[in-house]
Design a protein around this motif. Structure first.
Motif, PDB file in Angstrom:
ATOM      1  N   ASP A 334       0.860  -1.181   0.000  1.00 21.97           N
ATOM      2  CA  ASP A 334       0.000   0.000   0.000  1.00 21.97           C
ATOM      3  C   ASP A 334       0.893   1.226   0.000  1.00 21.97           C
ATOM      4  O   ASP A 334       1.762   1.377   0.864  1.00 21.97           O
ATOM      5  N   THR A 335       0.708   2.098  -0.980  1.00 18.96           N
ATOM      6  CA  THR A 335       1.577   3.274  -1.113  1.00 18.96           C
ATOM      7  C   THR A 335       1.191   4.395  -0.156  1.00 18.96           C
ATOM      8  O   THR A 335       2.021   5.250   0.151  1.00 18.96           O
ATOM      9  N   LEU A 336      -0.049   4.412   0.336  1.00 21.03           N
ATOM     10  CA  LEU A 336      -0.513   5.507   1.180  1.00 21.03           C
ATOM     11  C   LEU A 336      -0.412   5.206   2.667  1.00 21.03           C
ATOM     12  O   LEU A 336      -0.334   6.135   3.474  1.00 21.03           O
ATOM     13  N   GLN A 337      -0.425   3.939   3.055  1.00 26.72           N
ATOM     14  CA  GLN A 337      -0.359   3.589   4.465  1.00 26.72           C
ATOM     15  C   GLN A 337       0.456   2.307   4.632  1.00 26.72           C
ATOM     16  O   GLN A 337       1.036   1.805   3.663  1.00 26.72           O
ATOM     17  N   GLN A 338       0.513   1.818   5.861  1.00 27.46           N
ATOM     18  CA  GLN A 338       1.311   0.636   6.138  1.00 27.46           C
ATOM     19  C   GLN A 338       0.761  -0.582   5.401  1.00 27.46           C
ATOM     20  O   GLN A 338      -0.448  -0.765   5.281  1.00 27.46           O
ATOM     21  N   ASP A 339       1.689  -1.431   4.898  1.00 31.08           N
ATOM     22  CA  ASP A 339       1.272  -2.642   4.185  1.00 31.08           C
ATOM     23  C   ASP A 339       0.480  -3.554   5.122  1.00 31.08           C
ATOM     24  O   ASP A 339       0.851  -3.746   6.278  1.00 31.08           O
ATOM     25  N   LYS A 340      -0.599  -4.124   4.598  1.00 32.04           N
ATOM     26  CA  LYS A 340      -1.471  -4.982   5.410  1.00 32.04           C
ATOM     27  C   LYS A 340      -1.053  -6.442   5.245  1.00 32.04           C
ATOM     28  O   LYS A 340      -0.763  -6.904   4.139  1.00 32.04           O
ATOM     29  N   LYS A 341      -1.050  -7.168   6.378  1.00 29.07           N
ATOM     30  CA  LYS A 341      -0.689  -8.582   6.349  1.00 29.07           C
ATOM     31  C   LYS A 341      -1.883  -9.399   5.864  1.00 29.07           C
ATOM     32  O   LYS A 341      -2.970  -9.335   6.436  1.00 29.07           O
ATOM     33  N   MET A 342      -1.673 -10.196   4.828  1.00 30.60           N
ATOM     34  CA  MET A 342      -2.729 -11.019   4.255  1.00 30.60           C
ATOM     35  C   MET A 342      -2.796 -12.402   4.892  1.00 30.60           C
ATOM     36  O   MET A 342      -3.838 -13.052   4.866  1.00 30.60           O
ATOM     37  N   LEU A 365      -2.468 -18.966   7.038  1.00 31.38           N
ATOM     38  CA  LEU A 365      -3.260 -18.763   8.245  1.00 31.38           C
ATOM     39  C   LEU A 365      -3.372 -17.276   8.556  1.00 31.38           C
ATOM     40  O   LEU A 365      -2.566 -16.460   8.088  1.00 31.38           O
ATOM     41  N   GLN A 366      -4.361 -16.944   9.379  1.00 27.30           N
ATOM     42  CA  GLN A 366      -4.495 -15.557   9.814  1.00 27.30           C
ATOM     43  C   GLN A 366      -3.349 -15.160  10.739  1.00 27.30           C
ATOM     44  O   GLN A 366      -2.821 -14.051  10.646  1.00 27.30           O
ATOM     45  N   SER A 367      -2.947 -16.052  11.645  1.00 27.43           N
ATOM     46  CA  SER A 367      -1.852 -15.807  12.573  1.00 27.43           C
ATOM     47  C   SER A 367      -1.319 -17.138  13.070  1.00 27.43           C
ATOM     48  O   SER A 367      -2.040 -18.138  13.118  1.00 27.43           O
ATOM     49  N   GLY A 378     -10.457 -20.009   5.349  1.00 24.01           N
ATOM     50  CA  GLY A 378      -9.269 -20.229   4.547  1.00 24.01           C
ATOM     51  C   GLY A 378      -8.738 -18.929   3.965  1.00 24.01           C
ATOM     52  O   GLY A 378      -9.505 -18.054   3.539  1.00 24.01           O
ATOM     53  N   ARG A 379      -7.410 -18.788   3.957  1.00 27.05           N
ATOM     54  CA  ARG A 379      -6.789 -17.579   3.434  1.00 27.05           C
ATOM     55  C   ARG A 379      -5.857 -17.889   2.266  1.00 27.05           C
ATOM     56  O   ARG A 379      -4.931 -17.129   1.993  1.00 27.05           O
ATOM     57  N   GLY A 380      -6.095 -19.020   1.608  1.00 22.54           N
ATOM     58  CA  GLY A 380      -5.321 -19.361   0.429  1.00 22.54           C
ATOM     59  C   GLY A 380      -4.219 -20.351   0.725  1.00 22.54           C
ATOM     60  O   GLY A 380      -4.076 -20.869   1.827  1.00 22.54           O
ATOM     61  N   THR A 381      -3.408 -20.641  -0.281  1.00 18.53           N
ATOM     62  CA  THR A 381      -2.301 -21.588  -0.166  1.00 18.53           C
ATOM     63  C   THR A 381      -1.043 -20.978  -0.768  1.00 18.53           C
ATOM     64  O   THR A 381      -1.109 -20.125  -1.669  1.00 18.53           O
TER      65      THR A 381
END
Length: 490
Positions: A334-342, A365-367, A378-381
């Motif tokens: 993200d160029t405007l704010q902090q990068d978000k953890k997916m 996983l989320q965490s 599920g958050r992907g593979t």
């Protein structure tokens, strides 16, 4: 008539008392048998079973009897704590502040202590286990618990605002491993190694409170501080990393320091079905991977794609194949704010066979912390290709030299302002991946750790003082013997 009725009544009363006594004894016997069965079952429980029953904070001696209780030591520790806290406050502050600067997350310009005091509540030692696993060494595992009342205020200066943050309700649960290297010379101990065992995982819990403001003034501040604390503990103290303290002058501690064992070639192939973090459009994902937080590397950014392909290869150094893991963190740029953890995933190195190329698919996983998981969606593979190569003696030396160069390069980039901190993930030419080695041999092994250097100076001073005093006594005794022999000769 009265006599007969009295005898009958007495007989009935006696029979009733005997029956009641017999019934009570049978009930007590039944309860004792049941308790014995319960105790037998509890004695056969494993660590995982006890975690399900009691949680993660049970004392080690409950499940492992080789941990001996040391109530006498806690009594003495409570008396010594006011002096220990005062002395340790200065040492910890001077040692940890440089680490906060090295490990500070992106978006934080400065992270320092404005107040630091360990408080008046002493820690508690639940048990101690002594082992002799190697000749010439004594290993002491200390089950350490601390629910203290320290006064700690962090001065946080970010790109958004400056804010003092207070750490409250601090709790520490860990097992401290202390290794004493024995010597034939006084004081009979040449060096001490200190580390936190990886299992059970060290737990540091606290509450953050903004002083004269709100935590929302700096977005994501709580997670930033949590990541910084976890990174320092993992990278500096958690086994296999350790602090080596020499006790004496010219003490060789090379055998006790951490050395690289193998090299892991990780190809980040692609990810599938990632969760979109954008309100409009699609996320721009990239992967940060590391074994040690101090030496992170990252892939390129793939724009507007939830099924990105990277096909980038990184080489990471493994220091302990049995305990270390590779962590994969997927972020949305993200160029405007902090990068978000997916999402995040991990790979245990001990599951890999040497020199065997393996294709691996990890669930995102989320965490990794179960307490922070809000849902089980599920958050992907993440798809990888991995090869583990054990290092020879010559390759170990080369890896250590290249790691030193990598650390020096990171410091140079930090001083030049190209990265915010030495813990920032590097990509492209700056990542030094082309040189074949990215990883860590341990801050102490490479001679960098601020904590290790400070304790090392103290250890050398103590050892020098003790050895000098004994050498003076020895010289004086020799002089007396020589003078006596001369007098007898004359």
């Amino acid at each position: 008539m009265g006599l007969v009725s009295g005898m009958v009544a007495g007989l009935l009363l006696g029979v009733a008392l005997m029956a009641a006594w017999s019934r009570m004894m049978r009930r007590r016997t039944t309860k004792r048998v049941a308790k014995a069965a319960d105790i037998k079952i509890l004695g056969s429980l494993s660590r995982d079973d006890l975690k399900k029953l009691c949680g993660d904070n049970f004392p080690e001696w409950v499940s492992f009897q080789q941990f001996e209780q040391v109530k006498w030591l806690n009594k003495h520790l409570s008396k010594l704590w006011p002096f220990i806290a005062q002395a340790a406050t200065l040492v910890v502050k001077e040692s940890v502040e440089p680490l906060l600067d090295d490990y500070r997350p992106p978006g934080i310009k400065s992270l320092k202590f404005s107040r630091f005091f360990l408080g008046n509540v002493p820690p508690k030692i639940e048990g101690i286990r002594i082992q002799n696993l190697q000749p010439g060494q004594i290993i002491m595992d200390i089950d350490f618990r601390w629910g203290g009342d320290p006064s700690i205020i962090l001065a946080v200066d970010s790109i958004f605002a400056s804010l003092p943050i207070q750490l409250k309700d601090l709790q520490v649960f860990t097992v401290v491993r202390t290794i004493f290297q024995l010597s034939e010379e006084v004081p009979c101990i040449s060096a001490v190694v200190v580390a936190l065992l990886a299992e059970p995982k060290p737990k540091i819990q606290y509450t953050l409170k903004a002083v004269g403001g709100s935590l929302t003034a700096i977005p994501g501040l709580s997670d930033m501080i949590d990541d910084t604390v976890n990174s320092i503990v993992t990278d500096m103290l958690q086994w296999p990393h350790r602090i080596v303290v020499p006790l004496g002058v010219n003490v060789d501690t090379s055998e006790m320091e951490l050395k690289p064992q193998g090299r892991l070639a990780v190809t980040v192939v692609k990810a599938t079905c990632l969760v979109n973090m954008e309100m409009i459009g699609k996320s721009d994902p990239y992967v940060v991977l590391y074994i040690r937080p101090m030496l992170k590397v990252k892939t390129k950014v793939v724009d507007h794609n939830l099924n990105p392909e990277w096909n980038e290869t990184f080489h990471l150094i493994v220091e302990d194949k049995e305990t270390q893991e590779v962590i994969f963190e997927i972020y949305d740029e993200d160029t405007l704010q902090q990068d978000k953890k997916m999402g995040v995933a991990k790979l245990a190195v001990n599951s890999l066979e040497p020199e065997n190329p393996t294709e691996i698919t990890l669930n995102v996983l989320q965490s990794l912390d179960s307490l922070k998981v809000k849902d089980n969606k599920g958050r992907g593979t993440l798809h990888l290709k991995v090869v583990y190569h054990p290092l020879t003696r010559e390759e170990q030396v080369q890896a250590m030299e290249m790691e030193k160069k990598a650390m020096e390069e990171r410091k140079r980039l930090k001083e030049a302002g190209l990265i915010g901190g030495t813990m920032d993930a590097l990509g492209g030419a700056a990542s030094l991946v082309g040189s074949g080695v990215v990883g860590g041999v341990g801050l102490v092994g490479s001679g960098i750790g601020a904590v290790g250097s400070g304790l090392g100076k103290a250890g050398k001073f103590m050892g020098r003082t003790v050895t000098e005093s004994f050498s003076m006594h020895r010289k004086r005794d020799q002089q007396q013997v020589m003078s006596r022999s001369r007098s007898q000769t004359t």
